[in-house]
Write an enzyme that holds these catalytic residues in place. Structure first.
Site, PDB file in Angstrom:
ATOM      1  N   ASP A  59       0.834  -1.210   0.000  1.00 18.72           N
ATOM      2  CA  ASP A  59       0.000   0.000   0.000  1.00 18.72           C
ATOM      3  C   ASP A  59       0.867   1.258   0.000  1.00 18.72           C
ATOM      4  O   ASP A  59       0.583   2.228  -0.706  1.00 18.72           O
ATOM      5  CB  ASP A  59      -1.020  -0.002   1.159  1.00 18.72           C
ATOM      6  CG  ASP A  59      -0.396  -0.116   2.547  1.00 18.72           C
ATOM      7  OD1 ASP A  59       0.812  -0.405   2.660  1.00 18.72           O
ATOM      8  OD2 ASP A  59      -1.143   0.077   3.539  1.00 18.72           O
ATOM      9  N   ARG A  60       1.961   1.229   0.768  1.00 16.32           N
ATOM     10  CA  ARG A  60       2.846   2.406   0.790  1.00 16.32           C
ATOM     11  C   ARG A  60       3.461   2.643  -0.583  1.00 16.32           C
ATOM     12  O   ARG A  60       3.600   3.781  -1.037  1.00 16.32           O
ATOM     13  CB  ARG A  60       3.961   2.221   1.827  1.00 16.32           C
ATOM     14  CG  ARG A  60       3.485   2.415   3.243  1.00 16.32           C
ATOM     15  CD  ARG A  60       4.591   2.115   4.219  1.00 16.32           C
ATOM     16  NE  ARG A  60       5.673   3.085   4.179  1.00 16.32           N
ATOM     17  CZ  ARG A  60       6.851   2.890   4.767  1.00 16.32           C
ATOM     18  NH1 ARG A  60       7.095   1.765   5.405  1.00 16.32           N
ATOM     19  NH2 ARG A  60       7.770   3.817   4.703  1.00 16.32           N
ATOM     20  N   THR A  62     -10.204  14.586  31.100  1.00 17.76           N
ATOM     21  CA  THR A  62      -9.486  13.429  30.544  1.00 17.76           C
ATOM     22  C   THR A  62      -9.816  13.140  29.072  1.00 17.76           C
ATOM     23  O   THR A  62      -8.901  13.083  28.242  1.00 17.76           O
ATOM     24  CB  THR A  62      -9.744  12.185  31.415  1.00 17.76           C
ATOM     25  OG1 THR A  62      -9.385  12.514  32.763  1.00 17.76           O
ATOM     26  CG2 THR A  62      -8.943  10.988  30.941  1.00 17.76           C
TER      27      THR A  62
HETATM   28  C1  LIG Z   1       2.400   0.208   7.635  1.00 10.44           C
HETATM   29  C2  LIG Z   1       1.160  -0.434   7.053  1.00 10.44           C
HETATM   30  C3  LIG Z   1       0.408  -1.181   8.134  1.00 10.44           C
HETATM   31  C4  LIG Z   1       0.268   0.696   6.547  1.00 10.44           C
HETATM   32  O1  LIG Z   1      -0.924   0.199   6.064  1.00 10.44           O
HETATM   33  C5  LIG Z   1       1.502  -1.379   5.862  1.00 10.44           C
HETATM   34  O2  LIG Z   1       2.136  -0.660   4.866  1.00 10.44           O
HETATM   35  C6  LIG Z   1       2.400  -2.510   6.285  1.00 10.44           C
HETATM   36  O3  LIG Z   1       1.938  -3.490   6.808  1.00 10.44           O
HETATM   37  N1  LIG Z   1       3.731  -2.349   6.031  1.00 10.44           N
HETATM   38  C7  LIG Z   1       4.745  -3.330   6.316  1.00 10.44           C
HETATM   39  C8  LIG Z   1       5.928  -2.703   6.969  1.00 10.44           C
HETATM   40  C9  LIG Z   1       6.597  -1.591   6.174  1.00 10.44           C
HETATM   41  O4  LIG Z   1       5.992  -0.934   5.317  1.00 10.44           O
HETATM   42  O5  LIG Z   1       7.810  -1.374   6.406  1.00 10.44           O
HETATM   43  K   LIG Z   2      -3.319   1.980   6.519  1.00  8.98           K
END
Ligand SMILES: CC(C)(CO)[C@@H](O)C(=O)NCCC(=O)O
Ligand SMILES: [K+]
Ligand SMILES: Nc1ncnc2c1ncn2[C@@H]1O[C@H](COP(=O)(O)OP(=O)(O)OP(=O)(O)O)[C@@H](O)[C@H]1O
Length: 259
Positions: free
Chosen positions: A100-101, A178
């Site tokens: 996704d990233r 809080t």
């Molecule tokens: C960081 C998340 C959870 C964001 O959805 C996903 O990109 C993920 O599981 N990443 C694996 C670890 C990484 O990106 O370094």
């Molecule tokens: K996410």
């Protein structure tokens, strides 16, 4: 079959989103929908092929692949690459980065190509919030942190007397009981991350674009817009779902190649 659109699927940690893409449509104009695993089979009946980005277990990908087999349509799953569309990944082991990233980074590059800036920050404010930096086509690295909801849950679950009443606020103020302190604390953490991102980016380049998507994006944008000390963060572009735009870019490229 070719008159049918491609089904783009984004399987995240807490929800599934999809969009239809018809070549050679503009990739920035996607309409985004939510769905569940049970409903994907029916969607595939209307699709020419399927493009998947998943950050959950491999069984889920195999399940979607099997559904595509049953519907007799091609299945493609995107994986994080070391280099794609001229963007290089900072990870020594790119396969460790969530797909996704990488889609979000490719989406930033695709949207950036329409404007003037070559440098950009992409932020996906979902279950987790991620931030990635690209300067002159090089991904420099990024951050992973708890999303707004996760940050609030974390502080409540690991303390005895802290509780949350779930208020959704988009103005950063100082809490005086809080639950407001909890809501404001998480908002301060996440909007602080945006400000730090902009501060750090300015040490690499004087001009850049910032693209942000995800369930918490709007709240973070309006929080920053209402803050007085936000001069570091300019050119913030809201995009509903950057993951699906990245997938559309790859689907588009693949179809252009086979055209
Ligand atoms: C960081 C998340 C959870 C964001 O959805 C996903 O990109 C993920 O599981 N990443 C694996 C670890 C990484 O990106 O370094
Ligand atoms: K996410
Ligand atoms: N109606 C809503 N339901 C759930 N979360 C919401 C809602 N509205 C805003 N949010 C916020 O959205 C965030 C989740 O973002 P998003 O919906 O993009 O994530 P997601 O699809 O669950 O993420 P992922 O893609 O990582 O699974 C939460 O931190 C929460 O604060």
């Amino acid at each position: 079959m070719l008159d049918r659109p491609s089904l783009l699927l984004d399987i995240g940690n807490s929800s599934i989103k999809y969009a239809w893409y018809t070549f050679p449509e503009e990739i920035a104009d996607l309409r985004i929908f939510r769905t569940s695993l049970d409903s994907i089979e029916a969607l595939l009946e209307q699709a020419a092929n399927c493009w998947l980005c998943s950050v959950v277990n491999e069984e889920t990908s195999l399940f979607i692949a099997a559904l595509c087999g049953k519907a007799k349509i091609p299945f493609h799953q995107t994986r994080t690459q070391a280099v794609q569309f001229d963007i290089s990944n900072a990870y020594a082991q790119p396969q460790n980065m969530g797909a996704d990233r990488w889609m979000v980074i490719l989406a930033g590059a695709a949207l950036r190509d329409r404007g003037e800036q070559t440098n950009f920050i992409v932020i996906d404010a979902g279950t987790a919030i991620t931030c990635d930096f690209v300067v002159a086509n090089k991904h420099l690295g990024g951050w992973i942190a708890p999303g707004l909801s996760m940050a609030r849950t974390a502080v409540v679950s690991q303390t005895k007397r802290v509780f949350d009443q779930g208020q959704l606020l988009d103005t950063l103020t100082l809490g005086n009981d809080t639950p407001i302190c909890v809501a404001q604390g998480a908002l301060a953490q996440l909007s602080g991350m945006l400000l730090q991102a902009c501060n750090i980016m300015q040490s690499y380049c004087s001009k850049y674009e910032l693209y942000i998507s995800g369930g918490d994006a709007r709240v973070l944008i309006s929080t920053l817009a209402k803050s007085e000390n936000n001069s570091a963060c300019v050119n913030i572009n809201y995009v509903e779902n950057l993951v699906l735009i990245g997938l559309a870019k790859i689907a588009h490229q693949n179809m252009a190649k086979n055209d």
